[in-house]
Design a protein around this motif. Structure first.
Motif, short mmCIF file in Angstrom:
data_model
loop_
_atom_site.label_atom_id
_atom_site.label_comp_id
_atom_site.label_asym_id
_atom_site.label_seq_id
_atom_site.Cartn_x
_atom_site.Cartn_y
_atom_site.Cartn_z
N PHE A 20 0.82 -1.22 0.00
CA PHE A 20 0.00 0.00 0.00
C PHE A 20 0.85 1.27 0.00
N LYS A 182 -6.78 0.31 -4.10
CA LYS A 182 -6.79 1.30 -3.02
C LYS A 182 -6.93 0.59 -1.68
N PHE A 183 -6.52 1.27 -0.63
CA PHE A 183 -6.75 0.73 0.71
C PHE A 183 -8.21 1.01 1.07
N GLU A 184 -9.01 -0.03 1.09
CA GLU A 184 -10.43 0.15 1.45
C GLU A 184 -10.67 -0.60 2.76
N TYR A 185 -11.08 0.15 3.76
CA TYR A 185 -11.25 -0.40 5.10
C TYR A 185 -12.12 -1.66 5.10
N ASP A 186 -13.29 -1.58 4.48
CA ASP A 186 -14.23 -2.71 4.52
C ASP A 186 -13.64 -3.97 3.88
N VAL A 188 -10.40 -4.66 3.44
CA VAL A 188 -9.27 -5.15 4.23
C VAL A 188 -9.78 -5.94 5.44
N LEU A 192 -9.24 -9.84 6.40
CA LEU A 192 -8.67 -10.27 7.69
C LEU A 192 -9.58 -11.27 8.39
N TYR A 450 -14.72 -11.95 17.37
CA TYR A 450 -13.25 -11.99 17.17
C TYR A 450 -12.56 -12.53 18.42
N MET B 1 -0.28 7.07 -1.20
CA MET B 1 -1.60 6.89 -0.56
C MET B 1 -2.37 8.21 -0.53
N GLU B 5 -7.34 7.28 1.90
CA GLU B 5 -6.75 5.98 2.27
C GLU B 5 -6.09 6.06 3.65
N GLN B 8 -8.59 5.80 6.24
CA GLN B 8 -9.09 4.42 6.41
C GLN B 8 -8.07 3.55 7.15
N VAL B 9 -6.79 3.80 6.90
CA VAL B 9 -5.74 3.06 7.62
C VAL B 9 -5.84 3.39 9.11
N ARG B 11 -8.41 4.34 10.71
CA ARG B 11 -9.62 3.69 11.25
C ARG B 11 -9.33 2.22 11.59
N LEU B 12 -8.61 1.58 10.70
CA LEU B 12 -8.27 0.16 10.94
C LEU B 12 -7.39 0.03 12.19
N LEU B 19 -9.39 -3.72 19.85
CA LEU B 19 -9.46 -5.18 19.95
C LEU B 19 -8.31 -5.74 20.78
#
Lengths: 473, 321
Positions: A20, A182-186, A188, A192, A450, B1, B5, B8-9, B11-12, B19
């Motif tokens: 990425f 693209k880096f897409e949260y959903d 990714v 996972l 999880y 990026m 993006e 969103q990173v 956010r992850l 967690l």
């Protein structure tokens, strides 16, 4: 590099992060180099074997596309011979040589050719079939020959599916290497989650059950009929979770980066019939056989049922041989093919659906198919044909003796626990798909899911870094 | 990026962090509960292991796999020799396991007699690699509170050691059921100073084979065996290396036993073989082909104790007074 190793976790994090960070035009190179590293972690020198098939098929693809009809076929054959030649040499040479020696010995002759000692290149059957599907699709006109050598090499070597599939088709994957990701949260997170479930299947179910299965199958003469039957059923769950767990990790790893690999397993035990199980099992391999071997043969056979049934058995024998160079695999394939033919004949002639409701048909079908296929996988797992026959005999005669519980005996209950967890999850996924845990819309439930999965993995997972069964193929 | 993006990173990472915090808290809470349950295990493998290394006081210690656990009645040793006895055999273990716990025990206590039960596959079948998992499951719970065990774990299974440092509950992997069973066992008297009698007879069919012909000796196991013998001898402890009775096809050779005998010879130590003792190898004395039942264990222990007594009278009569 094994997926279930700390090294892979590190590798995945580094490669995905770099993927990425790097601009799109360098990503294919990163993936290719990391795939080479991934492969060379097993036996480095075998990259040369892989490289040879890549070069041959790359040029074969271009030549097939450029050439007139007659020559196209010639180039396709050349590429197939090269691929099958390598596969045959590494995988089947010793097997055929041993059988020739055996036959010659019957006539008091000695085979002058000796066996060759080497380690089978890891995942050879997988990448050979993937490479062949490329030249066949180019020949059929469904795929343009790839001009970028690096992209073609990546198609064969893409690390998530390099050593144990899914066996991809070029139309599905090559174009994806050109698309900017693209880096897409959903996406990714979805990837996972698939990886997490794959690890659960491998570490908690497959590797746990393997403890019992190995203990029984490595000394079958010591065990009773009921123990052997139980171990055989456990093996069926083990091999399913081992392989589908691998596929999930592969599919999830690719998905995180934005690549969609084909589905390889679709809850096979819920298939409702023997054919249903195999339609949902190792989909990428059986669709390969269907598309490239069975369909052309069936076309020629037109509506000759005897021939069609013969081809089904033939395909399954081939798939047995694909799995391994041993008579146990051939018998496994033949048994599976014959059981599908018998099932089809039974359904055509007896028409049980006339007498039983659809629901009962499904339930009975699931149970019946599970037992029939369990017996087939007995041949898949047994160390030799004589062992397989002994186990078969012990099961059908219910050889007396105690039910082996393993050591310590209390751990016996783990085997049932993990199997029940698996069955429950599969039932929910198949029949009540709207009930979700890690895909639930409420974050609290998702997080509970999880945490539950990770805690179960830590508490009852088996972390001995055992190899995936399908790596040997 | 792009900016989107990066958002969103972030956010992850935020979600992953939350967690991980939850996981960490739960790991520590459940891990502590398991740690307490482990420390207080009233019976079973865990108790046996803990006793052997943390509180060894007996005069006689018996080492071996399941054949030792079910075959050596500790009561007979105490009654006949007047010496206290503890059976620290462990299902599925082999010499690697025994050597590690022997060394730990000797740091705290030096018994008078050590008995080691070996099998014809001791150095080949459950080779050292397999035994490591049994050893790991017993040692990992001690890694966080005992430096000597932490060192053993770091040396023998570095990956497992690392995982144990990261997760507290990982140390108790696969131990939930044995912990629960240990509590249940405490209610019944099935564990007598480590000896676990098994009743009944499940021997059926033809005699199976039980040898390791044409198998290579595991070098780690071989080294461990020699270390075991050497350590016992250096501590001036009486050692008896024994093959207890079997109900299998008679075998003439075994790579493991031959290697064991060679090593024992080097240390001027005899090997006592009851494997095919005609008085003891009767179907009714066995639970299965490899394990003596209560009756068999009793007869075998009586015979062994009488032989040991005779040997002690010659070599170390002071022990019998």
């Amino acid at each position: 590099m094994l997926f279930n190793s700390l090294a892979f976790i590190g590798f995945f994090l580094v490669v995905t992060s770099l993927f990425f960070i790097l601009p799109h035009k360098y990503r294919w190179l990163l993936l290719l180099l990391s795939s080479c590293y991934f492969y060379m972690d097993f036996v480095p020198v075998y990259i040369l074997v892989l490289g040879f098939t890549i070069v041959v098929d790359y040029y074969a693809g271009i030549l097939i596309e450029r050439s007139p009809a007659k020559k196209r076929k010639w180039f396709l054959r050349m590429s197939i011979v090269a691929n099958i030649g390598i596969l045959g040499f590494f995988k089947y040479f010793n097997f055929f040589n041993d059988n020739i020696s055996f036959v010659l010995k019957l006539f008091n002759f000695t085979n002058p050719v000796t066996d060759i000692s080497f380690i089978l290149p890891i995942g050879l059957s997988f990448h050979t079939f993937q490479a062949m599907s490329y030249t066949i699709e180019v020949y059929r006109g469904n795929q343009k020959a790839e001009r970028n050598f690096g992209i073609y090499a990546l198609y064969v070597m893409f690390y998530p599916q390099l050593v144990a599939g899914p066996i991809e088709r070029p139309q599905n994957i090559i174009h994806q290497f050109y698309e900017p990701k693209k880096f897409e949260y959903d996406r990714v997170v979805a990837g996972l989650k698939i990886i997490l479930w794959g690890f659960f299947k491998k570490l908690v179910v497959a590797d746990r059950l393997s403890i019992y299965v190995n203990a029984v199958y490595n000394n079958p003469e010591h065990h009773s009929g009921k123990t052997l039957l139980l171990a055989t059923m456990f093996f069926w769950f083990q091999v399913y979770c081992d392989f589908s767990g691998y596929s999930d990790i592969a599919i999830g790893s690719a998905k995180v980066m934005g690549y969609n690999l084909m589905e390889n397993f679709r809850r096979p035990f819920a298939g409702g019939s023997v054919a249903g199980i195999w339609n949902r099992w190792h989909i990428s391999l059986y669709s390969w056989f269907r598309d490239y071997v069975y369909s052309p043969l069936a076309k020629k056979a037109r509506r000759n049922k005897v021939k069609l049934f013969g081809y089904i058995i033939f395909i399954f024998i081939l798939s047995g041989l694909w799995h391994g160079a041993a008579w146990t695999y051939i018998i496994w394939g033949a048994y599976s093919g014959i059981s599908i033919v018998i099932e089809r004949l039974y359904r055509d002639k007896v028409k049980p659906q006339k007498y039983i409701s659809k629901t009962w048909m499904k339930i009975l079908g699931i149970i019946f198919a599970f037992f029939v296929t369990s017996i087939s996988c007995l041949f898949f797992r047994a160390n030799s044909v004589s062992d397989a026959l002994h186990i078969c005999g012990s099961i059908f005669t219910m050889k007396p003796g105690v039910l082996f519980r393993g050591s310590p005996p209390i751990n016996f209950y783990y085997f049932f626990l993990v199997t029940i967890i698996l069955i429950c999850v599969e039932i929910f996924q198949e029949f009540i798909p709207h009930v979700k845990l890690i895909n639930n819309k409420y974050i609290a439930l998702r997080f509970t899911g999880y945490i539950l999965i990770i805690m179960i993995m830590l508490l009852i997972g088996v972390f001995n870094g055992s190899q995936f069964i399908y790596f040997q193929f | 990026m792009t900016k989107e993006e990066v958002k969103q990173v972030a956010r992850l990472f935020k979600k992953l962090f939350i967690l991980l915090v939850f996981l960490f808290i739960l790991d520590r809470l459940i891990g502590t509960a398991l740690e307490n349950a482990y420390k207080d295990a009233p019976q079973g493998d865990i108790k046996t292991f803990a006793h052997s290394i943390t509180n060894p006081v007996e005069n006689i210690f018996i080492y071996g796999s399941s054949r030792a656990v079910h075959g050596y009645d500790t009561r007979i040793f105490t009654d006949s020799l007047g010496l206290s006895c503890f059976n620290c055999g462990r299902e599925n273990s082999n010499i690697l396991y025994h050597t590690v716990i022997l060394n730990e025990m000797l740091k705290k206590h030096s018994p008078e007699i050590i008995i080691l039960d070996v099998s014809a596959r001791e150095l080949t079948w459950r080779a050292a690699e397999n035994s490591k998992s049994v050893l790991a499951s017993m040692i990992l719970p001690y890694v966080r509170r005992d430096t000597s065990f932490a060192n053993i774990a770091r040396k023998l299974f570095p990956d497992e050691f690392f995982k144990t440092r990261v997760s507290k509950i990982y140390a108790y992997n696969s131990l939930i059921l044995p912990l629960l069973a240990g509590r249940k066992e405490a209610l019944s008297i099935k564990n007598i100073n480590g000896y676990e009698p098994i009743d009944g007879n499940k021997v059926a069919g033809k005699l199976p084979g039980f040898t390791d012909e044409n198998k290579e000796t595991d070098l780690v196991a071989k080294k461990s065996f020699e270390e075991f013998v050497k350590t016992v001898k250096e501590n001036d402890i009486m050692l008896y290396v024994i093959q207890s009775p079997l109900y299998v096809k008679r075998f003439s050779s075994s790579v493991s036993l031959d290697t064991i005998k060679t090593i024992l010879k080097k240390y001027n130590q005899p090997f006592w073989d009851y494997g095919f003792d005609t008085a003891l190898t009767k179907k009714e004395y066995f639970y299965d082909n490899l394990h003596l039942n209560t009756r068999g264990a009793s007869l075998f222990t009586e015979k062994l104790v009488s032989d040991i007594k005779a040997d002690l009278e010659r070599k170390k009569p002071s022990l019998l007074n």
